[in-house]
Design an enzyme around this catalytic site. Structure first.
Site, PDB file in Angstrom:
ATOM      1  N   SER A  32      69.243 -43.269  84.157  1.00 44.70           N
ATOM      2  CA  SER A  32      69.268 -44.710  83.896  1.00 44.70           C
ATOM      3  C   SER A  32      69.273 -44.943  82.390  1.00 44.70           C
ATOM      4  CB  SER A  32      68.073 -45.393  84.562  1.00 44.70           C
ATOM      5  OG  SER A  32      68.206 -46.800  84.540  1.00 44.70           O
ATOM      6  N   ASN A  33      68.831 -46.112  81.964  1.00 42.62           N
ATOM      7  CA  ASN A  33      68.774 -46.456  80.545  1.00 42.62           C
ATOM      8  C   ASN A  33      67.585 -47.371  80.305  1.00 42.62           C
ATOM      9  OD1 ASN A  33      69.746 -49.307  80.993  1.00 42.62           O
ATOM     10  ND2 ASN A  33      71.557 -48.181  81.715  1.00 42.62           N
TER      11      ASN A  33
END
Length: 228
Positions: A32-33
């Site tokens: 993810s981020n």
């Protein structure tokens, strides 16, 4: 025009995407981020305040969706694309604020991967969502977002043209400028006519207000030209 007194014929059907996507590695882990989703949620809130018709499509966040409007929860980039293809036909404007993972794991494990020395993950690109939606654009407004660590304006203009956008919000990530969470931002809003609006050290809610002003301006211009 007072936003609270917007005429029915001037209501814009807006899709706002927000938050990160999560691309699974196994049932426990994912790629993810650092996106919190705050910016997209504030944009949706501002659009609802102006009495527009809003659909919020969001990846996993810790933020409660607005009570008004429609909310759709997604997890992966593929989920987001599927939701957008369903909703875009009945929209006038897409605000693509979600931080979509560029890559996903080629082969997801059905079981939790045990610690046993080194492992290698083979990553493959996710689909380019804005390009996948190009056939739906016609007279719709498409708004993109761009986060860069260098060459901000140059890269934003390239994305604006490459994705056939009407507006792009260009944001930088540096040691002194962290755009994640509830921080003050320095951003540039660039339109398809190559106009650049510089906004320095302002809150995301303020930027959401200015962005909606710009979107309304472009949308009403299109309507007056009879292109809708």
């Amino acid at each position: 025009m007072e936003h609270s007194e917007i005429k029915k014929e001037n209501v814009i059907r807006i899709i706002v995407t927000a938050g990160p996507t999560q691309e699974p590695i196994d049932p426990v882990r994912f790629i993810s981020n650092r996106s919190t989703g705050l910016f997209g949620y504030l944009i949706a809130k501002e659009a609802l305040k102006r009495k527009h018709n809003v659909t919020l499509i969001s990846g996993p966040t810790q933020i409660l969706p607005p009570k008004a409007g429609k909310s759709v929860s997604i997890e992966t980039a593929d989920d987001l694309l599927k939701a957008l293809k369903k909703e875009i036909k009945n929209a006038d404007c897409l605000i693509m604020c979600a931080a979509v993972s560029d890559f996903k794991v080629k082969q997801t494990s059905a079981k939790k991967i045990k610690r046993k020395g080194q492992i290698k993950l083979e990553l493959v690109p996710n689909k380019d969502i804005l390009k996948e939606l190009a056939g739906y654009k016609r007279h719709k407004l498409f708004v993109g977002f761009n986060l860069e660590t260098s060459n901000l304006v140059k890269n934003a203009k390239l994305k604006l043209k490459d994705k056939n956008l009407d507006l792009i919000v260009a944001n930088s990530l540096t040691k002194s400028h962290n755009p994640f969470g509830n921080n003050m931002l320095d951003i540039k809003i660039i339109d398809k006519y190559n106009n650049i609006l510089h906004i320095t050290h302002k809150s995301k809610s303020f930027i959401a207000y200015v962005l909606l002003d710009k979107i309304e301006e472009l949308w009403y211009e299109i309507k007056e030209q009879g292109e809708v």
